[in-house]
Structure formats: structure tokens, C-alpha cells
Motif scaffolding. Structure first.
Motif, PDB file in Angstrom:
ATOM      1  N   VAL A 172       0.846  -1.190   0.000  1.00  0.00           N
ATOM      2  CA  VAL A 172       0.000   0.000   0.000  1.00  0.00           C
ATOM      3  C   VAL A 172       0.885   1.246   0.000  1.00  0.00           C
ATOM      4  CG1 VAL A 172      -1.825   1.250   1.188  1.00  0.00           C
ATOM      5  CG2 VAL A 172      -1.791  -1.253   1.239  1.00  0.00           C
ATOM      6  N   PHE A 173       0.658   2.123  -0.988  1.00  0.00           N
ATOM      7  CA  PHE A 173       1.441   3.346  -1.141  1.00  0.00           C
ATOM      8  C   PHE A 173       0.603   4.567  -0.764  1.00  0.00           C
ATOM      9  CE2 PHE A 173       3.712   0.358  -3.723  1.00  0.00           C
ATOM     10  CZ  PHE A 173       5.040   0.788  -3.760  1.00  0.00           C
ATOM     11  N   THR A 174       1.248   5.528  -0.097  1.00  0.00           N
ATOM     12  CA  THR A 174       0.647   6.843   0.138  1.00  0.00           C
ATOM     13  C   THR A 174       1.519   7.889  -0.558  1.00  0.00           C
ATOM     14  OG1 THR A 174       1.862   7.259   2.201  1.00  0.00           O
ATOM     15  CG2 THR A 174      -0.228   6.074   2.373  1.00  0.00           C
ATOM     16  N   PHE A 175       0.980   9.122  -0.717  1.00  0.00           N
ATOM     17  CA  PHE A 175       1.636  10.082  -1.600  1.00  0.00           C
ATOM     18  C   PHE A 175       1.644  11.499  -1.009  1.00  0.00           C
ATOM     19  CE2 PHE A 175      -0.023   6.612  -4.045  1.00  0.00           C
ATOM     20  CZ  PHE A 175       0.993   6.318  -4.938  1.00  0.00           C
ATOM     21  N   HIS A 176       2.637  12.280  -1.419  1.00  0.00           N
ATOM     22  CA  HIS A 176       2.677  13.729  -1.213  1.00  0.00           C
ATOM     23  C   HIS A 176       2.278  14.416  -2.517  1.00  0.00           C
ATOM     24  CE1 HIS A 176       4.550  13.789   2.718  1.00  0.00           C
ATOM     25  NE2 HIS A 176       5.587  13.090   2.312  1.00  0.00           N
ATOM     26  N   GLY A 177       1.580  15.547  -2.395  1.00  0.00           N
ATOM     27  CA  GLY A 177       1.368  16.416  -3.549  1.00  0.00           C
ATOM     28  C   GLY A 177       0.230  16.042  -4.467  1.00  0.00           C
TER      29      GLY A 177
END
Length: 600
Positions: free
Chosen positions: A39-44
Motif C-alpha cells: 500500500v502506497f501513500t503520496f505527497h502532492g
């Protein structure tokens, strides 16, 4: 406002998002399906929301797919959050089942599920529940949204494109029926293809043979893990059937005209061999199910329109032992019989049954649901094939689903007039003869892998060697086993080459002035069957040698070598590998004496 190109910023104006974190999460759904997601989370992200990207299956490998290669880009679903459906199992929508199905489909081939925090088509949870109330008064989803002052669909997929680009995906296969998703993603610079039929397992263009073989090879670790489960169930696990469908295995021999891949015998034999390197029962079952799709493609158009409807792959069992009885009645036939060895029946919708009517052999196509399925497959080997018995008592079968065996099995069968595929012109029994030797070869290759790994680590009792590989006798045994497997492979390759050359010759002649198919000569048929029989003999000898040198632990039920040996022993007793009658008939053919067995 309805989501459209007008609300999506052009690709060049999208800010670049970056990966914030990633963590491995095991997933389990209420029906018991399990898999693992990164599971990936992100900035921006453009909208500032906490969207998630779940990377599933062989996702890294899917990103490496060469440009222009169909069917191998990452499979992607953009799933909008639905608390009522995903979490509480609401029956007002099918979001929960869609999420579950998408995860399994993507995990099978590699790709991403984007979980987007845009509840209720982007209008929010409270507004969605308000829309439910309006729907209770007769409005549909779109009308209810408009009545609340919202657009029909307010979702924006800009953040989704940012997430995909941040993970390195610029080309995807989109798992969706929503054209707006495809429109937005394309406008935002994403190169997409959309499967022709959702859940059908095939794309607008089939994969290349090399790609299909690669997809099958990627399944081997999972197939090996499930080998014990397969044997205990005495059929293929549903997870394995899903893997095979998603890889496109069952479409391999089906003509392009009915949504298949239209591939040749070389690819077919290689796929069966590769599957056997994972589990012989899986290879045997899948090999026959593929072959039976090809058999259905030989029937007249009326039957093909029925069984291949909507792009489906019709899975069917086929058995002719013993032959049943058919009686002509108005509009069709009444059939009765007890048929054995119906490989693949546990996963089939149809059954192809041999029956006799006044001395004429027929084949009847019958829904499995209309037959009595008898739990009779209790064997020492190939237990996972579920080759159970079928029974019918005065079952009516309409005329159009009954054909003379001689007509179906001939090179000029009805299907050969509908499709240009040259494989439809070969004799019916030809592909049947390929399954057992291809399975035996793949199983022997797997046994050799296991033996080599064991030799490098195993300490032999009462000896001075640190490992078994240091023993001169073990070295000699391994080289002999290696040579036997090589012999099996060379004979198998020769048989496939002979068959492929015969098919190519027939196809060339049909494209010219010839109107009748060219069947293999007696010499070709003899060499083909003899090479396959010799391949099976060498594979069985290699497995026997390997097991004999693997110590007592190889006979524990937990050890894969004992299962491989039992499976190969059963294979060698199948008529397609029964050595004595094969060498007798091959000898007659090679000497120009003619065959005494018509089906040889």
C-alpha cells in the motif's frame, strides 16, 4: 457538474506527486480470499485527499512490459470509496463485490487498485445517503444527484494519474466499464487499453505466444504451493482456476472469431508442459479443458453461437468410455449411459459424451447440470484432476447438439469452414495425444529441479560427505537423471515439430487450389506417436531414478517428489502413453503395413 474533459487539467499542468510511504498489508475478504498488497501513500496529490494505491501480484514485472506488447501492461482499477458497500456490505450497490473481484483479478496478473476517497461519485457520504432517500421515492442515481444540486458524477481522476505516474506506470490496462474514466485518463496523458469485455479474460488484441508462456511461468510458485491442496480437494482450487482464466490459458486454442487467441500446437504443448512444472494435476486438467474448447470450435455455427456467447470461454468435459446409448426421438435424441474419466468436469458447464445410435457413433453436447455427477475419482495419482463419472438416464438432447463423431473428428469438420485456424483441420485425437507426454515431461523437469536442490544441501547419514552432491554416486545419478530428462525433452520436441509441420503444410495447401485437407502420412503419424511414447518412457525413468536416490524422506506425503512419482505412474497407464500398442502400431506404419487401430 458532470466529470468530463472540461474539469480535468491537461497532463502538462498536473503537479508531480511523490511516494510518501509504502507498507505491506495482508488482505482477507469475507469469502476467505487472501492476498497481499503493498500500500502506497503520496505527497502532492492535486485534491489533497488521502488516496491509496494498492500494488498487487507481480506489479513490478508488469511495469517492465515492453511498449506495444498487448496484454501485459499493469491491470488497473480506479475504485471510488464506498463505505456502505465496501465496509458494511450494503445491498444497494455492488461496490463491495466489485472491489473483491478487482483485487483478485489484478493480483492474478499484476497491477494496481487505486482506492480513491470520493464517496458517492464525488458528492460525499452524507449527500450519497440523501440521494438514497430520493431513490426510495423513485429517482435513479443520476436524477437524485441532480435534485440535490450536484452533478451526475463529480469524480476527478487527476490524483489517480499522479499516483500512477509516481509509481512509474505510464501505460495501463484499465479494468472498468465507465467510459468517463478512460476519457479522463487519456486526456491526462495516460496510455490506456480497456479489456473488450469486463471479466472475459481477453483484451482487444491477444498476447503473443511468448507473453502467454511467460504469464504461465509466473504462476508456477503459486501452483506449487497449492499442489497439496489440489490433491486433497481432488479438483483444482478456485484460486487456480482464476489464475488460469486471468492468464488467458483457456483461450489459447479457441479461434479468434469467437474471442480466442488462435494459437498453434507449439504454444499449446509448451503451456501444458510449463503448468506440469507446477503441478501435474493442474496441467492435465487445463490441457484437456483447452483441448475441449478447440473441440467445441469444430461444431456448426448454431452451437458455437450458443457456447461462445458474449465472449465466454465454454469449459467442457469430454469422455467416451464407455460409449452410451442414443435413441432417435422427435426433435432430437434420448441418451443413457455411465461415462468415466471426465477430466475437468468439476469446472465445466458442458459435457461432450460419446453415444451409439444404431451402430453409428455420435457425440452429444449436454449441460453438466442435466447429468448426474458421480464421485468416483479415488486414485493414487493425478488425484487433483477430479476426473469423475457422469450418468444420464433417457436424457433428451436436441438435434443440433448431436453430431456424428466421424464428421466432427474429420479434417473437414463444420468449424473448419467457419474459421481459418489451421489447427481445426487436424484429426480430433491429435491434441489428446499431446497432453500426457507434455505433462510427464514438465513433471520430470520439476523433479530434476527438486533433486538438484536437495543434493546441494542434504546430508547423507553414515557418510563423511558434507552434502549429498559431494558423493560420486550422487553425481553419477544426477547426470543420468539429467540425461533422461533431456532425452524426454528431445523426443517431445521432435513430436511437436512433426505435428506443427503437418499443420503448416495443410494450411498452405488450403490457401492454394486444394479443397480437401491433407492428413498426416502414416509415417508422420507413426513418428509422432512413437516420439511422444519414448518421451513419456524417459520422463518416467528419470523420476524413478530421482526418487530412488532421494532417501526415505521423499516418500513422506508432504514431499512433492512422491506426488510427482504417483502422478507420472498414472500418466504412463493412459492410452496415449501405453507403450506396447503404440510401438506395435508405429512399427506397422513405419514399415508401410497400415494401422490395425483406426484411431492411431
Amino acid at each position: 457538474m458532470t466529470a468530463s474533459l472540461d474539469i480535468a487539467p491537461p497532463a502538462a499542468s498536473l503537479p508531480r506527486a511523490t511516494v510518501r510511504s509504502n507498507v505491506t498489508v495482508p488482505l482477507q475478504f469475507p469469502d476467505g480470499f487472501r492476498t497481499t498488497a503493498e500500500v502506497f501513500t503520496f505527497h502532492g496529490l492535486a485534491d489533497g485527499k488521502e488516496h491509496l494505491l494498492l500494488a498487487l501480484g507481480s506489479w513490478e514485472q508488469s511495469l517492465l512490459a515492453p511498449d506495444g506488447e498487448p496484454g501485459v501492461a499493469p491491470l488497473v482499477r480506479l475504485h471510488s470509496e464506498c463505505m456502505t458497500g465496501d465496509v458494511f456490505g450494503s445491498e444497494r450497490c455492488d461496490c463491495g463485490p466489485q472491489l473483491r473481484e478487482a483485487v483478485e483479478e489484478i493480483a492474478a496478473v499484476g497491477g494496481f487498485l487505486l482506492y480513491l476517497r470520493q464517496e458517492g461519485r464525488g458528492i460525499g457520504l452524507y449527500s450519497k445517503l440523501d440521494a438514497y432517500a430520493l431513490q426510495d421515492n423513485g429517482l435513479d442515481t443520476y436524477e437524485a444527484n441532480l435534485a440535490l444540486g450536484h452533478g451526475e458524477d463529480e469524480r476527478d481522476y487527476s490524483a489517480g494519474v499522479q499516483m500512477l505516474q509516481a509509481i512509474g506506470a505510464t501505460r495501463i490496462r484499465l479494468l472498468s466499464n465507465n467510459p468517463d474514466k478512460a476519457t479522463q485518463l487519456s486526456a491526462l496523458g495516460m496510455d490506456i487499453t480497456v479489456p473488450a469485455l469486463r471479466g472475459s479474460g481477453f483484451d482487444t488484441e491477444p498476447p503473443s505466444p511468448a507473453t502467454l508462456i511467460s504469464l504461465v511461468g509466473a504462476l508456477l510458485p503459486r501452483l506449487r504451493e497449492r499442489a497439496s491442496e489440489t490433491e486433497e480437494l481432488r479438483r483444482l482450487p478456485e484460486s487456480t482456476m482464476t489464475d488460469l482464466r486471468q492468464a488467458g490459458v483457456f483461450r489459447l486454442l479457441a479461434p479468434r472469431g469467437v474471442g480466442g487467441y488462435g494459437m498453434g500446437v507449439e504454444t499449446y504443448a509448451e503451456v501444458v508442459r510449463q503448468l506440469a512444472r507446477g503441478c501435474a494435476s493442474i496441467a492435465w486438467t487445463a490441457g484437456h479443458l483447452m483441448e475441449h474448447v478447440w473441440m467445441l470450435a469444430r461444431w456448426p455455427k448454431e452451437v458455437q453461437d450458443e457456447v461462445f456467447a458474449l465472449g465466454r470461454v465454454p469449459l467442457a468435459a469430454a469422455t467416451g468410455a464407455p460409449v452410451g446409448v442414443a435413441t432417435k426421438v422427435p426433435g432430437g435424441y434420448s441418451i443413457s449411459g455411465h461415462w468415466s474419466f471426465a477430466s475437468g468436469v468439476m469446472h465445466s458447464e458442458w459435457a461432450l459424451l460419446a453415444v451409439d445410435c444404431d451402430g453409428v457413433r455420435l457425440q452429444a453436447l449436454v449441460p453438466v447440470a442435466a447429468l448426474e455427477l458421480m464421485d468416483a475419482w479415488h486414485t493414487a495419482g493425478l488425484r487433483g484432476t477430479g476426473s469423475n463419472d457422469l450418468r444420464a438416464d433417457h436424457l433428451f438432447v436436441p438435434d443440433y447438439r448431436v453430431m456424428e463423431w466421424g464428421h466432427l473428428s474429420a479434417s473437414d469438420n463444420p468449424g473448419s469452414l467457419l474459421h481459418p485456424d489451421p489447427t481445426l483441420h487436424i484429426l480430433m485425437a491429435t491434441l489428446l495425444n499431446l497432453v500426457a507426454p507434455s505433462t510427464a515431461l514438465g513433471a520430470a523437469e520439476h523433479a530434476l529441479e527438486l533433486f538438484q536442490a536437495q543434493l546441494m544441501v542434504r546430508k547423507v547419514k553414515n557418510t563423511t560427505e558434507v552434502r549429498q552432491a559431494d558423493s560420486v554416486l550422487a553425481q553419477a545419478r544426477f547426470s543420468e537423471a539429467f540425461g533422461l530428462v533431456a532425452t524426454a525433452r528431445l523426443h517431445w520436441e521432435e513430436a511437436v515439430r512433426i505435428l506443427a509441420a503437418s499443420i503448416r503444410r495443410s494450411g498452405t495447401e488450403r490457401s492454394g487450389t486444394a479443397t480437401a485437407g491433407t492428413e498426416p502420412t502414416d509415417t508422420e503419424r507413426s513418428r509422432y506417436r512413437l516420439s511422444l511414447a519414448l518421451s513419456g518412457q524417459a520422463a518416467e525413468a528419470a523420476v524413478r531414478l530421482i526418487v530412488a536416490g532421494s532417501g526415505g524422506s521423499a516418500h513422506r506425503l508432504s514431499h512433492p517428489l512422491q506426488r510427482i512419482q504417483r502422478d507420472v505412474n498414472v500418466l504412463l497407464n493412459h492410452p496415449t502413453l501405453s507403450f506396447d500398442p503404440i510401438v506395435e502400431q508405429a512399427g506397422r506404419g513405419l514399415l508401410g503395413l497400415g494401422f490395425t487401430v483406426r484411431s492411431f
